[in-house]
Design a protein around this motif. Structure first.
Motif, PDB file in Angstrom:
ATOM      1  N   MET A  37       0.841  -1.198   0.000  1.00  0.00           N
ATOM      2  CA  MET A  37       0.000   0.000   0.000  1.00  0.00           C
ATOM      3  C   MET A  37       0.878   1.251   0.000  1.00  0.00           C
ATOM      4  O   MET A  37       0.631   2.196  -0.751  1.00  0.00           O
ATOM      5  CB  MET A  37      -0.902  -0.033   1.230  1.00  0.00           C
ATOM      6  CG  MET A  37      -2.046   0.930   1.262  1.00  0.00           C
ATOM      7  SD  MET A  37      -1.588   2.611   1.644  1.00  0.00           S
ATOM      8  CE  MET A  37      -0.850   2.414   3.252  1.00  0.00           C
ATOM      9  N   ALA A  38       1.921   1.247   0.834  1.00  0.00           N
ATOM     10  CA  ALA A  38       2.791   2.420   0.919  1.00  0.00           C
ATOM     11  C   ALA A  38       3.457   2.690  -0.431  1.00  0.00           C
ATOM     12  O   ALA A  38       3.609   3.842  -0.844  1.00  0.00           O
ATOM     13  CB  ALA A  38       3.850   2.206   1.993  1.00  0.00           C
ATOM     14  N   GLN A  39       3.821   1.634  -1.145  1.00  0.00           N
ATOM     15  CA  GLN A  39       4.520   1.831  -2.413  1.00  0.00           C
ATOM     16  C   GLN A  39       3.619   2.391  -3.497  1.00  0.00           C
ATOM     17  O   GLN A  39       4.056   3.169  -4.337  1.00  0.00           O
ATOM     18  CB  GLN A  39       5.147   0.513  -2.870  1.00  0.00           C
ATOM     19  CG  GLN A  39       6.370   0.166  -2.031  1.00  0.00           C
ATOM     20  CD  GLN A  39       7.014  -1.133  -2.455  1.00  0.00           C
ATOM     21  OE1 GLN A  39       6.406  -1.924  -3.161  1.00  0.00           O
ATOM     22  NE2 GLN A  39       8.234  -1.353  -2.009  1.00  0.00           N
ATOM     23  N   ARG A  40       2.346   1.980  -3.492  1.00  0.00           N
ATOM     24  CA  ARG A  40       1.459   2.499  -4.535  1.00  0.00           C
ATOM     25  C   ARG A  40       0.604   3.657  -4.044  1.00  0.00           C
ATOM     26  O   ARG A  40      -0.107   4.268  -4.845  1.00  0.00           O
ATOM     27  CB  ARG A  40       0.617   1.385  -5.147  1.00  0.00           C
ATOM     28  CG  ARG A  40      -0.323   0.729  -4.166  1.00  0.00           C
ATOM     29  CD  ARG A  40      -0.597  -0.709  -4.558  1.00  0.00           C
ATOM     30  NE  ARG A  40      -1.415  -0.822  -5.741  1.00  0.00           N
ATOM     31  CZ  ARG A  40      -2.741  -0.735  -5.724  1.00  0.00           C
ATOM     32  NH1 ARG A  40      -3.380  -0.511  -4.594  1.00  0.00           N
ATOM     33  NH2 ARG A  40      -3.431  -0.867  -6.840  1.00  0.00           N
ATOM     34  N   GLY A  41       0.638   3.937  -2.742  1.00  0.00           N
ATOM     35  CA  GLY A  41      -0.012   5.130  -2.230  1.00  0.00           C
ATOM     36  C   GLY A  41      -1.441   4.949  -1.785  1.00  0.00           C
ATOM     37  O   GLY A  41      -1.995   5.823  -1.125  1.00  0.00           O
ATOM     38  N   SER A  42      -2.089   3.855  -2.162  1.00  0.00           N
ATOM     39  CA  SER A  42      -3.478   3.685  -1.761  1.00  0.00           C
ATOM     40  C   SER A  42      -3.840   2.207  -1.774  1.00  0.00           C
ATOM     41  O   SER A  42      -3.102   1.374  -2.278  1.00  0.00           O
ATOM     42  CB  SER A  42      -4.399   4.441  -2.718  1.00  0.00           C
ATOM     43  OG  SER A  42      -4.280   3.891  -4.009  1.00  0.00           O
ATOM     44  N   VAL A  43      -5.008   1.912  -1.212  1.00  0.00           N
ATOM     45  CA  VAL A  43      -5.503   0.543  -1.215  1.00  0.00           C
ATOM     46  C   VAL A  43      -6.885   0.530  -1.855  1.00  0.00           C
ATOM     47  O   VAL A  43      -7.684   1.433  -1.643  1.00  0.00           O
ATOM     48  CB  VAL A  43      -5.551  -0.039   0.218  1.00  0.00           C
ATOM     49  CG1 VAL A  43      -6.206   0.919   1.184  1.00  0.00           C
ATOM     50  CG2 VAL A  43      -6.280  -1.377   0.251  1.00  0.00           C
ATOM     51  N   ASP A  44      -7.139  -0.469  -2.722  1.00  0.00           N
ATOM     52  CA  ASP A  44      -8.476  -0.630  -3.265  1.00  0.00           C
ATOM     53  C   ASP A  44      -8.864  -2.106  -3.137  1.00  0.00           C
ATOM     54  O   ASP A  44      -8.024  -2.941  -2.804  1.00  0.00           O
ATOM     55  CB  ASP A  44      -8.524  -0.148  -4.724  1.00  0.00           C
ATOM     56  CG  ASP A  44      -7.647  -0.964  -5.633  1.00  0.00           C
ATOM     57  OD1 ASP A  44      -7.966  -2.145  -5.849  1.00  0.00           O
ATOM     58  OD2 ASP A  44      -6.622  -0.438  -6.108  1.00  0.00           O
ATOM     59  N   PRO A  45     -10.146  -2.437  -3.376  1.00  0.00           N
ATOM     60  CA  PRO A  45     -10.599  -3.803  -3.085  1.00  0.00           C
ATOM     61  C   PRO A  45      -9.829  -4.888  -3.835  1.00  0.00           C
ATOM     62  O   PRO A  45      -9.728  -6.009  -3.361  1.00  0.00           O
ATOM     63  CB  PRO A  45     -12.066  -3.785  -3.535  1.00  0.00           C
ATOM     64  CG  PRO A  45     -12.479  -2.372  -3.378  1.00  0.00           C
ATOM     65  CD  PRO A  45     -11.275  -1.556  -3.720  1.00  0.00           C
ATOM     66  N   LEU A  46      -9.292  -4.574  -5.000  1.00  0.00           N
ATOM     67  CA  LEU A  46      -8.629  -5.608  -5.792  1.00  0.00           C
ATOM     68  C   LEU A  46      -7.107  -5.591  -5.618  1.00  0.00           C
ATOM     69  O   LEU A  46      -6.378  -6.246  -6.352  1.00  0.00           O
ATOM     70  CB  LEU A  46      -8.971  -5.444  -7.276  1.00  0.00           C
ATOM     71  CG  LEU A  46     -10.464  -5.410  -7.591  1.00  0.00           C
ATOM     72  CD1 LEU A  46     -10.695  -5.213  -9.077  1.00  0.00           C
ATOM     73  CD2 LEU A  46     -11.142  -6.686  -7.133  1.00  0.00           C
ATOM     74  N   MET A  47      -6.619  -4.826  -4.624  1.00  0.00           N
ATOM     75  CA  MET A  47      -5.184  -4.631  -4.482  1.00  0.00           C
ATOM     76  C   MET A  47      -4.396  -5.926  -4.385  1.00  0.00           C
ATOM     77  O   MET A  47      -3.309  -6.045  -4.929  1.00  0.00           O
ATOM     78  CB  MET A  47      -4.908  -3.776  -3.242  1.00  0.00           C
ATOM     79  CG  MET A  47      -3.451  -3.417  -3.067  1.00  0.00           C
ATOM     80  SD  MET A  47      -3.069  -2.761  -1.431  1.00  0.00           S
ATOM     81  CE  MET A  47      -2.768  -4.264  -0.513  1.00  0.00           C
ATOM     82  N   GLY A  48      -4.992  -6.922  -3.682  1.00  0.00           N
ATOM     83  CA  GLY A  48      -4.230  -8.134  -3.390  1.00  0.00           C
ATOM     84  C   GLY A  48      -3.950  -9.027  -4.589  1.00  0.00           C
ATOM     85  O   GLY A  48      -3.078  -9.875  -4.542  1.00  0.00           O
ATOM     86  N   ALA A  49      -4.690  -8.828  -5.677  1.00  0.00           N
ATOM     87  CA  ALA A  49      -4.620  -9.795  -6.775  1.00  0.00           C
ATOM     88  C   ALA A  49      -3.232  -9.881  -7.405  1.00  0.00           C
ATOM     89  O   ALA A  49      -2.702 -10.980  -7.597  1.00  0.00           O
ATOM     90  CB  ALA A  49      -5.667  -9.449  -7.832  1.00  0.00           C
ATOM     91  N   ILE A  50      -2.647  -8.745  -7.710  1.00  0.00           N
ATOM     92  CA  ILE A  50      -1.372  -8.783  -8.438  1.00  0.00           C
ATOM     93  C   ILE A  50      -0.220  -9.327  -7.587  1.00  0.00           C
ATOM     94  O   ILE A  50       0.456 -10.262  -8.004  1.00  0.00           O
ATOM     95  CB  ILE A  50      -1.058  -7.408  -9.048  1.00  0.00           C
ATOM     96  CG1 ILE A  50      -2.012  -7.200 -10.222  1.00  0.00           C
ATOM     97  CG2 ILE A  50       0.388  -7.314  -9.503  1.00  0.00           C
ATOM     98  CD1 ILE A  50      -1.965  -5.839 -10.812  1.00  0.00           C
ATOM     99  N   PRO A  51      -0.026  -8.782  -6.352  1.00  0.00           N
ATOM    100  CA  PRO A  51       1.059  -9.383  -5.559  1.00  0.00           C
ATOM    101  C   PRO A  51       0.840 -10.865  -5.320  1.00  0.00           C
ATOM    102  O   PRO A  51       1.799 -11.632  -5.276  1.00  0.00           O
ATOM    103  CB  PRO A  51       1.020  -8.593  -4.248  1.00  0.00           C
ATOM    104  CG  PRO A  51      -0.246  -7.848  -4.250  1.00  0.00           C
ATOM    105  CD  PRO A  51      -0.628  -7.648  -5.665  1.00  0.00           C
ATOM    106  N   LEU A  52      -0.419 -11.291  -5.195  1.00  0.00           N
ATOM    107  CA  LEU A  52      -0.677 -12.704  -4.967  1.00  0.00           C
ATOM    108  C   LEU A  52      -0.168 -13.535  -6.146  1.00  0.00           C
ATOM    109  O   LEU A  52       0.517 -14.537  -5.969  1.00  0.00           O
ATOM    110  CB  LEU A  52      -2.166 -12.969  -4.771  1.00  0.00           C
ATOM    111  CG  LEU A  52      -2.419 -14.472  -4.678  1.00  0.00           C
ATOM    112  CD1 LEU A  52      -2.192 -14.968  -3.274  1.00  0.00           C
ATOM    113  CD2 LEU A  52      -3.752 -14.874  -5.198  1.00  0.00           C
TER     114      LEU A  52
END
Lengths: 295, 366
Positions: A208-223
């Motif tokens: 979150m800190a690296q991209r500046g924000s969190v959204d509902p689908l945030m987890g998909a790519i790092p996963l």
């Protein structure tokens, strides 16, 4: 010189976060044979927890532990509600269960929180550059790398030294024998999820800190990246997951830095082609889990 | 030789009950729900083609593929380039190579060509990856999906990149897709019952024992992979000519996961299971969509609709998995034979039960 060193720091920082996420995946997989697709949503939960506490004015040094605790407890609840009823099912069934959990959580975030990104004000220090002698480096990648490595280090140490860590590793080798020796299975599974959730929370905050924000689908790519990293390293092996994470991160940053601009859109494609190449040579990954191969 | 012919006819004839059910669904849906529902029926049959194509590889080889979206996309783009009216091409794809810009084929030849292209691509990818098993194989297929997506976005002269590829004529009528689905179901069933299919299933149960018995596992995997890719391309071509406009994102993770859900929910080990899973999930999805359409939330309309559909599907999946771990049908198959010997088949214990029972014994790929 600056440029090269900065790229090295970037590579280590991206790799360390992938390693942290892959570590959480590998932990659960090694014990239960479950590839947890909802691991990314545990990251999202951690990131939301951090953002909401930050918005409420809680300082960072309290916000991060809170986020970790939120993800860890969510992981335990997730295990209780979704995974315990299907424990022992085949790998595809388990995978599908976690996909269902992942989709439901993503939707729930969209409905309950908001489909729009939520950001948090981080201290300005993170966005500045630091001068180390003649070299100038951005602070955020540096802090991310250090935090992620620290987090992985704590988990690895806990796995090696603590009683519960030793029983988790024993369960990963052979659950039946471990239970016969008197280790309570339920406890091992819960601790595994707790640790996996905790690293997911930390990784979520860093991401979150690296991209500046969190959204509902945030987890998909790092996963997905971590999933690839875990398999690259040898699925089910904790050192393998860490090695796979760093390898993938380094590969991405190297290509990003040295690929001609015209080829940049193909970066992910090239990275993944390299992953296929590595797997073709080493089908069980770079550092396969020590499983007695049945012959 | 006549024995072989008879066997082939028996394999194809085995699909009669399933094909009859498909035809019943088609007439049932359009007569009960009215002609407005023919779009739903078309979607359903295209989904059946796609899920059965997945079953041909996943169900027989035991390797979960995340890569079939690449073949669906190949089918869609290649057939689209071939059927697109020449005028539309001049406007939408001005930098097309000469021979493509001038060509305009009917749906069926275009579909056949796209299937050949997909088969060729599958062969190229399959040769180096056929030795992979388990998670490594799945990751390789996933990597292949990512690569294909990148190529589709990058090759903008042929695909319009991330922009929508539009202007196709709606050639995939209900009749066409129904016949296609029936043929694909028959092919899937025949493959599963053929010696290829049986040997491949044996390798999925126990690779070591299978290769020790002289089964060339790699070769069989490659055959199933290529066949499955070609069927996927057929489904992709039909899908393209139903949607009439699409983009690389159409054939990415969301679609992949939806198709896998249908397959695994129904029971990946049987073609009947694949069909059943597709019918159930497509119907539930459609039902949720309609239910949500009735409630107007004003500006929040879209996100609300999205939410109910996804939440409902997720909850449905969790409950279904809890009730039936091996999918709705396990490895049972509806064929002419099974209609008469059904009880016997159903009572035969699954080979897997003993193993699954103590899988907790080690999160080990076996």
């Amino acid at each position: 010189m600056d440029e090269v060193l900065q790229q090295v720091v970037n590579a280590v920082s991206v790799g360390a976060v992938y390693a942290l996420v892959a570590l959480g995946l590998a932990l659960v997989y090694s014990v239960l044979g479950l590839i947890n697709f909802a691991h990314g949503e545990l990251m999202t939960i951690g990131a939301y927890a951090f953002v909401f506490t930050a918005m409420a004015g809680v300082p960072i040094f309290l916000g991060v532990p809170f986020a970790i605790a939120a993800s860890a407890s969510s992981a335990v609840v997730m295990e209780r509600i979704a995974f315990r009823p299907v424990r022992g099912a085949g790998p595809t069934t388990l995978l599908l269960t976690s996909v269902a959990v992942s989709v439901m959580l993503q939707t729930a975030f969209q409905m309950v929180i908001s489909p729009l990104p939520r950001g948090a004000q981080l201290p300005d220090v993170l966005y500045q550059a630091v001068h180390l002698g003649p070299v100038q480096l951005s602070v955020l990648p540096l802090v991310s790398a250090v935090t992620a490595i620290l987090g992985s280090g704590i988990v690895v140490t806990a796995l090696r030294k603590s009683d519960i860590g030793i029983s988790i590793r024993a369960a990963a080798e052979d659950f039946t024998v471990t239970r016969l020796l008197g280790v309570p299975a339920q406890q091992v599974v819960q601790w595994t999820f707790l640790m996996s959730g905790a690293v997911a929370g930390l990784a979520g905050v860093i991401w979150m800190a690296q991209r500046g924000s969190v959204d509902p689908l945030m987890g998909a790519i790092p996963l997905l990246k971590a999933f690839v990293a875990a398999v690259l390293g040898g699925l089910g092996s904790v050192p393998g997951a860490i090695l796979g994470g760093f390898t993938l991160g380094a590969g991405e940053i190297l290509l990003q830095a040295f690929l001609p601009t015209a080829l940049l859109p193909f970066r992910d494609g090239i990275v993944f082609a390299l992953v296929i190449a590595v797997l073709t040579v080493r089908p069980r990954g770079l550092m396969p889990a020590r499983l007695g191969e049945r012959v | 030789m006549s024995g072989r012919v008879r066997l082939a006819i028996a394999h194809l004839g085995a699909a009669l009950p399933l094909v009859a059910i498909l035809a019943l669904i088609a007439t049932g849906v359009t007569t009960v729900l009215g002609p407005g529902a023919s779009l739903f029926a078309t979607t359903l049959f295209i989904n059946i083609i796609l899920v059965v194509s997945l079953q041909v590889f996943v169900g027989n080889s035991g390797i979960v593929s995340f890569g079939h979206g690449a073949f669906i996309a190949t089918g869609a783009y290649v057939s689209g380039l071939l059927t697109l009216p020449v005028e539309v091409k001049a406007a939408a794809l001005p930098r097309l190579p000469e021979f493509l810009a001038a060509i305009e084929l009917p749906l069926l030849p275009a579909t056949a060509i796209s299937a050949l292209v997909a088969g060729f691509v599958a062969f190229l990818v399959g040769v180096p990856t056929a030795r992979l098993v388990g998670a490594a194989a799945s990751i390789a297929t996933f990597a292949f999906l990512v690569i294909t997506n990148g190529v589709l976005v990058g090759a903008a002269d042929l695909t319009r990149g991330t922009q929508t590829f539009y202007g196709l004529r709606p050639l995939a009528s209900l009749d066409v897709v129904l016949v296609g689905a029936a043929a694909v179901v028959a092919a899937g069933l025949a493959f599963r019952r053929s010696s290829f299919g049986l040997r491949l299933q044996a390798s999925a149960e126990d690779e070591l024992a299978a290769s020790a018995s002289g089964i060339d596992v790699r070769q069989l995997r490659l055959i199933a992979w290529v066949l499955s890719a070609m069927i996927s391309a057929v489904g992709g071509a039909f899908l393209a000519h139903m949607l009439t406009s699409f983009a690389p994102s159409t054939f990415y993770l969301t679609q992949t996961l939806a198709l896998l859900t249908m397959l695994i929910l129904g029971g990946q080990r049987s073609v009947t299971g694949a069909v059943a899973g597709t019918v159930v999930v497509t119907a539930v999805f459609e039902g949720l969509r309609r239910a949500e359409n009735g409630i107007d939330l004003g500006p929040l309309h879209f996100s609300g609709m999205f939410g109910l559909q996804q939440l409902g599907l997720g909850a449905f999946l969790l409950i279904a998995i809890r009730l039936r771990r091996e999918g709705l049908l396990g490895r049972r198959e509806l064929t002419l034979n099974s209609l008469f010997r059904r009880r016997h088949q159903a009572e035969r214990p699954s080979l897997d039960l003993s193993r699954d029972g103590n899988h907790v014994a080690g999160g080990v790929e076996r």
